[in-house]
Scaffold this active site. Sequence first.
Site, short mmCIF file in Angstrom:
data_model
loop_
_atom_site.label_atom_id
_atom_site.label_comp_id
_atom_site.label_asym_id
_atom_site.label_seq_id
_atom_site.Cartn_x
_atom_site.Cartn_y
_atom_site.Cartn_z
N PHE A 1 34.68 35.95 44.04
CA PHE A 1 35.21 36.28 45.36
C PHE A 1 34.91 37.75 45.67
CE2 PHE A 1 37.80 32.78 43.84
CZ PHE A 1 37.97 31.98 44.95
N THR B 1 34.38 30.87 40.08
CA THR B 1 34.04 31.30 41.44
C THR B 1 34.20 32.81 41.54
OG1 THR B 1 34.66 29.20 42.48
CG2 THR B 1 34.63 31.14 43.89
#
Length: 377
Positions: free
Chosen positions: A280, A278
């Site tokens: 960010f 992921t």
Amino acid sequence: MSTEHPDGKNQANADQVSPLALSDIRQEIDSVDLQIQALLNQRAAAALKVAAVKLAEADGKAVDFYRPEREAQILKEVARRNKGPMSDQAVQRIFREIISASLALEQPMRVAYLGPEGTYSHAAADRHFGHAVQTVPEAGIADIFQAVETGRARFGVVPVENSTEGTINLTLDLLTRTPLRVCGELSMRIQHCLLSRSESLTDIRTVHAHPQALAQCWHWLNANLPNAERISESSNAEAARLAIEHPEYAAIAGETAGELYGLNSLVSGIEDERNNTTRFLIIGDQDVPPSGDDSTLLMIAAPHKPGGLRRMLQPLEEAGVSMTRIESRPSRSALWEYHFFIDVNGHQDDANLAPVLDELRELTPLLKVLGSYPRAL
């Protein structure tokens, strides 16, 4: 001549370090620890001097104590000069915590993240800012933006993209409307663990997790817990909280949640896709100066005519500016019109990128620089 122990280990190897030598080595470690502690406090005192100078020069104006570009430069230099045996990543983690603790002496800082405690967003906040900041859980991504916009938090950590699930569209939509800028980024591998009060897989009757996590571990669950009921929860952290109360429950969550709630990690790395990562973004209300290795996030609106987008991208190609990502979202202002989010290498003030941005402003009905910031380590 060496002799063999009953367990097969070589006696010569066992005798290489005598009790006396161990004592000497431990004294050496104690001596080094004293030096490290003295130097840490010396560094902290120097950081306080920096804070005093900034306040004096600010003349009552707001001061940016946290400097993302300066931190990135320090951490990259740490890796460059590292000779081992510790890895570059390990040394960088230590220095990030040193920087975090020093910054807390200058000015306590609040960082908002997607809660509750123990989520991967929580882990991302700790990894990027260190553990000396005050992390503030928020109920949703929009709440993170609001917390930073209203001053309840200095920065926010928001997910923007997952390697298996794709773009988080809400984050992009909010970036179109906020006065905040992107101040940093990090990419974190998502490693799911099976957490429980129990110490054995045979005790597990139900597996609790966010629906996305359940889907990401589907094959592993089929192979290892085929009879366990799978129950969706609002978050993996909530699943971990429930697992505290019921020994027959297991939760899928990260190591941070396991440590926070005191659960056993029965198996780690149960995700089906090993490269699940992921990305960010760090949002805040300050512009970040160049660090020497930066990225810039642009939002543009291409003219609604054939070849419009191609003409928008042509100045980047001609200037040799590398585009690393492009994503489109409906503009919401007119039917079938889109905004394009483009990641490029370089800082908006760089000599090769700044003229390109000026050219794009002449070509496109809308160009917004959402932020220039140090590239993820």
